[in-house]
Motif scaffolding. Structure first.
Motif, mmCIF file in Angstrom:
data_model
loop_
_atom_site.group_PDB
_atom_site.id
_atom_site.type_symbol
_atom_site.label_atom_id
_atom_site.label_comp_id
_atom_site.label_asym_id
_atom_site.label_seq_id
_atom_site.Cartn_x
_atom_site.Cartn_y
_atom_site.Cartn_z
ATOM 1 N N CYS A 33 -2.594 12.540 -0.404
ATOM 2 C CA CYS A 33 -3.985 12.209 -0.136
ATOM 3 C C CYS A 33 -4.886 13.352 -0.590
ATOM 4 N N PRO A 34 -6.201 13.150 -0.603
ATOM 5 C CA PRO A 34 -7.107 14.226 -1.046
ATOM 6 C C PRO A 34 -6.931 15.538 -0.290
ATOM 7 N N GLU A 35 -6.589 15.500 1.000
ATOM 8 C CA GLU A 35 -6.401 16.717 1.776
ATOM 9 C C GLU A 35 -5.197 17.519 1.308
ATOM 10 N N CYS A 36 -4.191 16.840 0.765
ATOM 11 C CA CYS A 36 -2.949 17.501 0.356
ATOM 12 C C CYS A 36 -2.921 17.843 -1.127
ATOM 13 N N MET A 37 -3.940 17.451 -1.866
ATOM 14 C CA MET A 37 -3.956 17.687 -3.311
ATOM 15 C C MET A 37 -4.272 19.145 -3.614
ATOM 16 N N VAL A 38 -3.448 19.760 -4.439
ATOM 17 C CA VAL A 38 -3.680 21.137 -4.889
ATOM 18 C C VAL A 38 -3.833 21.105 -6.402
ATOM 19 N N ASN A 39 -4.947 21.623 -6.896
ATOM 20 C CA ASN A 39 -5.185 21.611 -8.346
ATOM 21 C C ASN A 39 -4.085 22.355 -9.090
ATOM 22 N N ALA A 40 -3.587 21.763 -10.150
ATOM 23 C CA ALA A 40 -2.578 22.383 -11.003
ATOM 24 C C ALA A 40 -3.100 22.395 -12.433
ATOM 25 N N ALA A 85 0.838 -1.201 0.000
ATOM 26 C CA ALA A 85 0.000 0.000 0.000
ATOM 27 C C ALA A 85 0.873 1.251 0.000
ATOM 28 N N VAL A 86 0.455 2.264 -0.783
ATOM 29 C CA VAL A 86 1.166 3.544 -0.852
ATOM 30 C C VAL A 86 0.402 4.559 -0.018
ATOM 31 N N CYS A 87 1.121 5.251 0.848
ATOM 32 C CA CYS A 87 0.494 6.224 1.746
ATOM 33 C C CYS A 87 0.986 7.639 1.453
ATOM 34 N N CYS A 88 0.172 8.613 1.798
ATOM 35 C CA CYS A 88 0.504 10.027 1.630
ATOM 36 C C CYS A 88 1.784 10.350 2.397
ATOM 37 N N TYR A 89 2.676 11.116 1.769
ATOM 38 C CA TYR A 89 3.952 11.420 2.423
ATOM 39 C C TYR A 89 3.781 12.339 3.624
ATOM 40 N N ARG A 90 2.664 13.066 3.680
ATOM 41 C CA ARG A 90 2.412 13.948 4.822
ATOM 42 C C ARG A 90 1.496 13.313 5.861
ATOM 43 N N HIS A 91 0.760 12.304 5.437
ATOM 44 C CA HIS A 91 -0.150 11.585 6.336
ATOM 45 C C HIS A 91 0.066 10.078 6.125
ATOM 46 N N PRO A 92 1.032 9.488 6.799
ATOM 47 C CA PRO A 92 1.395 8.077 6.576
ATOM 48 C C PRO A 92 0.273 7.088 6.862
ATOM 49 N N ASP A 93 -0.757 7.504 7.543
ATOM 50 C CA ASP A 93 -1.855 6.588 7.862
ATOM 51 C C ASP A 93 -2.933 6.565 6.784
ATOM 52 N N ARG A 94 -2.747 7.330 5.712
ATOM 53 C CA ARG A 94 -3.760 7.414 4.653
ATOM 54 C C ARG A 94 -3.233 6.850 3.340
ATOM 55 N N GLU A 95 -3.885 5.809 2.853
ATOM 56 C CA GLU A 95 -3.514 5.229 1.563
ATOM 57 C C GLU A 95 -4.018 6.118 0.422
ATOM 58 N N THR A 96 -3.283 6.119 -0.665
ATOM 59 C CA THR A 96 -3.668 6.962 -1.801
ATOM 60 C C THR A 96 -3.114 6.400 -3.101
ATOM 61 N N GLY A 97 -3.773 6.727 -4.178
ATOM 62 C CA GLY A 97 -3.284 6.351 -5.500
ATOM 63 C C GLY A 97 -2.889 7.552 -6.338
ATOM 64 N N ILE A 98 -2.871 8.761 -5.710
ATOM 65 C CA ILE A 98 -2.550 10.000 -6.414
ATOM 66 C C ILE A 98 -1.125 10.424 -6.073
ATOM 67 N N ARG A 99 -0.401 10.911 -7.074
ATOM 68 C CA ARG A 99 0.956 11.407 -6.861
ATOM 69 C C ARG A 99 1.083 12.844 -7.383
ATOM 70 N N CYS A 100 1.979 13.597 -6.770
ATOM 71 C CA CYS A 100 2.261 14.965 -7.217
ATOM 72 C C CYS A 100 2.878 14.930 -8.607
ATOM 73 N N THR A 101 2.374 15.776 -9.505
ATOM 74 C CA THR A 101 2.877 15.775 -10.875
ATOM 75 C C THR A 101 4.293 16.356 -10.995
ATOM 76 N N ARG A 102 4.769 17.035 -9.936
ATOM 77 C CA ARG A 102 6.124 17.603 -9.980
ATOM 78 C C ARG A 102 7.156 16.715 -9.307
ATOM 79 N N CYS A 103 6.875 16.257 -8.090
ATOM 80 C CA CYS A 103 7.879 15.474 -7.349
ATOM 81 C C CYS A 103 7.549 13.989 -7.284
ATOM 82 N N ASP A 104 6.363 13.616 -7.734
ATOM 83 C CA ASP A 104 5.921 12.209 -7.784
ATOM 84 C C ASP A 104 5.694 11.598 -6.403
ATOM 85 N N ARG A 105 5.629 12.393 -5.367
ATOM 86 C CA ARG A 105 5.339 11.850 -4.046
ATOM 87 C C ARG A 105 3.844 11.589 -3.919
ATOM 88 N N PRO A 106 3.452 10.557 -3.203
ATOM 89 C CA PRO A 106 2.027 10.251 -3.020
ATOM 90 C C PRO A 106 1.363 11.290 -2.122
#
Length: 284
Positions: A27-34, A4-25
């Motif tokens: 979660c929805p709370e950390c996602m900023v529209n680009a 399982a892949v977890c958010c780099y800022r919230h290790p207890d939350r699994e996610t399938g989304i990665r930052c388009t710039r740094c590729d870090r996973p």
């Protein structure tokens, strides 16, 4: 089975989304529209630090309220006008511009006004905020709003305020040099400086200059034909404002701040020097 892949800022939350710039996973709370996909908060903050702040035509900082200084200047002029109405003419003589030695028109002996000493030099600037008649302040404040507000947006707050105040000092300097015994007051010198600056920037940006030139020509005609008008203050402010605006409008980008503030400082020094010479002539 995939780990399982977890958010780099919230290790207890699994996610399938990665930052388009740094590729870090993330979660929805950390996602900023680009513009493409989503970015993490760290990449957004880093991008903001490297993004140049928007600038005005003259290189000043774009403000949320581009007319704030003009509003404050109008407010100060009106406040002083109301104070004059409440206190009386004594305040006009205490804040107005004149330099007289000997038996003067105000019924005093010795040197008064700016000629009295360095502690009276405040008059060079206080006189530019002083009005006695409703028509006088009404005309000046309307001109300040019509001409000053667009110019403030064009220059930015700091450059606009510097131009206004130094133009006022330029008008005061020519009054002291050519008509020191005349009680002079009003924002006209500073406003004429704004007229000159507006003409310079319109020429620089290749705008149609006919409206501002016609308005300026009419004001100059009024300056020399209306009674009780200080043409010295008008012309002094016009020359000072125009000179500063030339430095601000035509400064090369790579040395813009140096040329702009250097020109402003040079006009300020010349205005003070002329005032010193004028007072020396009165007191000699």
């Amino acid at each position: 089975m995939d780990q399982a892949v977890c958010c780099y800022r919230h290790p207890d939350r699994e996610t399938g989304i990665r930052c388009t710039r740094c590729d870090r996973p993330i979660c929805p709370e950390c996602m900023v529209n680009a513009s493409v996909g989503f970015q993490c908060p760290d990449c957004v903050n880093e991008s903001s630090r490297h993004t140049a702040a928007p600038r005005t035509v003259a290189g000043g900082t774009v403000a949320a309220d581009p007319f704030l200084i003009t509003k404050i200047l109008i407010g100060l002029n009106i406040a002083v006008f109301l104070l004059v109405q409440a206190v009386g003419d004594r305040l006009v003589y205490d804040l107005g511009l004149y330099a007289v030695c000997g038996n003067d028109p105000f019924g005093q002996h010795g040197c008064i006004g700016v000629a009295q000493g360095p502690d009276q030099w405040y008059r060079l600037i206080t006189s530019a905020f002083l009005h006695q008649a409703v028509l006088h302040i009404g005309f000046n404040m309307l001109s300040l709003w019509w001409i000053g507000a667009p110019l403030e947006r064009m220059l930015g707050r700091a450059r606009y305020l510097a131009l206004y105040l130094v133009a006022a000092l330029g008008g005061s300097a020519l009054v002291l040099l050519l008509a020191p015994s005349s009680l002079t007051l009003g924002a006209s010198g500073a406003v004429y400086g704004l007229f000159g600056a507006t003409a310079v920037f319109m020429r620089r940006m290749r705008y149609d200059m006919r409206p501002v030139l016609i308005l300026l020509a009419l004001n100059i005609v009024f300056t020399f034909t209306w009674a009780d008008v200080s043409w010295q203050g008008h012309i002094g402010g016009l020359v000072a404002g125009t000179a500063i605006a030339i430095g601000m409008a035509y400064a090369p980008r790579e040395r813009r701040d140096l040329v702009q503030w250097g020109t402003t400082a040079a006009v300020l020094v010349v205005s003070i020097a002329l005032s010193v010479i004028a007072v020396a002539q009165v007191t000699s």
